[in-house]
Design a protein around this motif. Structure first.
Motif, PDB file in Angstrom:
ATOM      1  N   ALA A  24      -3.010   3.468  21.881  1.00 39.46           N
ATOM      2  CA  ALA A  24      -2.335   2.607  22.860  1.00 39.46           C
ATOM      3  C   ALA A  24      -2.546   1.129  22.543  1.00 39.46           C
ATOM      4  O   ALA A  24      -1.673   0.299  22.803  1.00 39.46           O
ATOM      5  N   ILE A  30       3.813   1.697  22.211  1.00 34.25           N
ATOM      6  CA  ILE A  30       2.979   1.987  23.382  1.00 34.25           C
ATOM      7  C   ILE A  30       2.460   0.690  23.989  1.00 34.25           C
ATOM      8  O   ILE A  30       2.474   0.509  25.214  1.00 34.25           O
ATOM      9  N   VAL A 147      -1.994   6.327  29.062  1.00 33.03           N
ATOM     10  CA  VAL A 147      -2.872   7.229  28.296  1.00 33.03           C
ATOM     11  C   VAL A 147      -3.101   8.454  29.127  1.00 33.03           C
ATOM     12  O   VAL A 147      -3.292   9.483  28.886  1.00 33.03           O
TER      13      VAL A 147
END
Length: 147
Positions: A24, A30, A147
């Motif tokens: 991430a 992301i 996440v």
């Protein structure tokens, strides 16, 4: 007279494996989903995550104000440590051209979660530390959601 420095430290535990939290931080697609406070979105995120490489980014508020920042990756140790400089390029969200140093440490917990220790050193006032704490905390709320 030398300016005092203030350091921000934020600890979070994410209900996700360390590799997922690392991804991430290091995957552009992301990162663009979470690396901005609430009511902001990421408009630009350019740069290769590799020690010695520079990056440029831009957030935009829901009111249309741009906040540009840039920096350089200093240390990249997958999947546990990321160190980069952060310098505001305009004064929308901070004092322009003051370089701070951000460190992200990711530790695996015994129950499969990830403890993140985020540090931003070199802030110039308690108000700047408080403001950055609010902004980063909102970013990390969004990180938890991805996440």
């Amino acid at each position: 007279m030398e300016q005092a420095e203030f350091t921000l430290v934020i600890e979070r535990v994410f209900d996700a494996p360390r590799e997922q939290v690392w991804k991430a931080w290091t995957d552009r697609d992301i990162r663009m989903q979470w690396l901005s406070p609430k009511d902001f979105s990421v408009r630009q995120d350019d740069g290769r995550i590799c020690a010695g490489h520079e990056y440029k980014a831009c957030m935009i508020s829901s009111a249309g104000k741009e906040s540009r920042y840039a920096g350089e990756y200093r240390e990249v140790k997958e999947p546990e440590k990321l160190v980069f400089t952060h310098t505001w390029q305009n004064d929308t969200c901070g004092v322009p051209y003051i370089e701070t140093l951000c460190t992200v440490l990711l530790e695996e917990t015994v129950d499969g979660k990830t403890k993140m220790i985020f540090t931003q050193a070199g802030l110039r006032s308690a108000d700047a530390r408080r403001s950055h704490n609010g902004g980063w905390s909102e970013c990390f709320d969004k990180l938890q959601a991805v996440v």
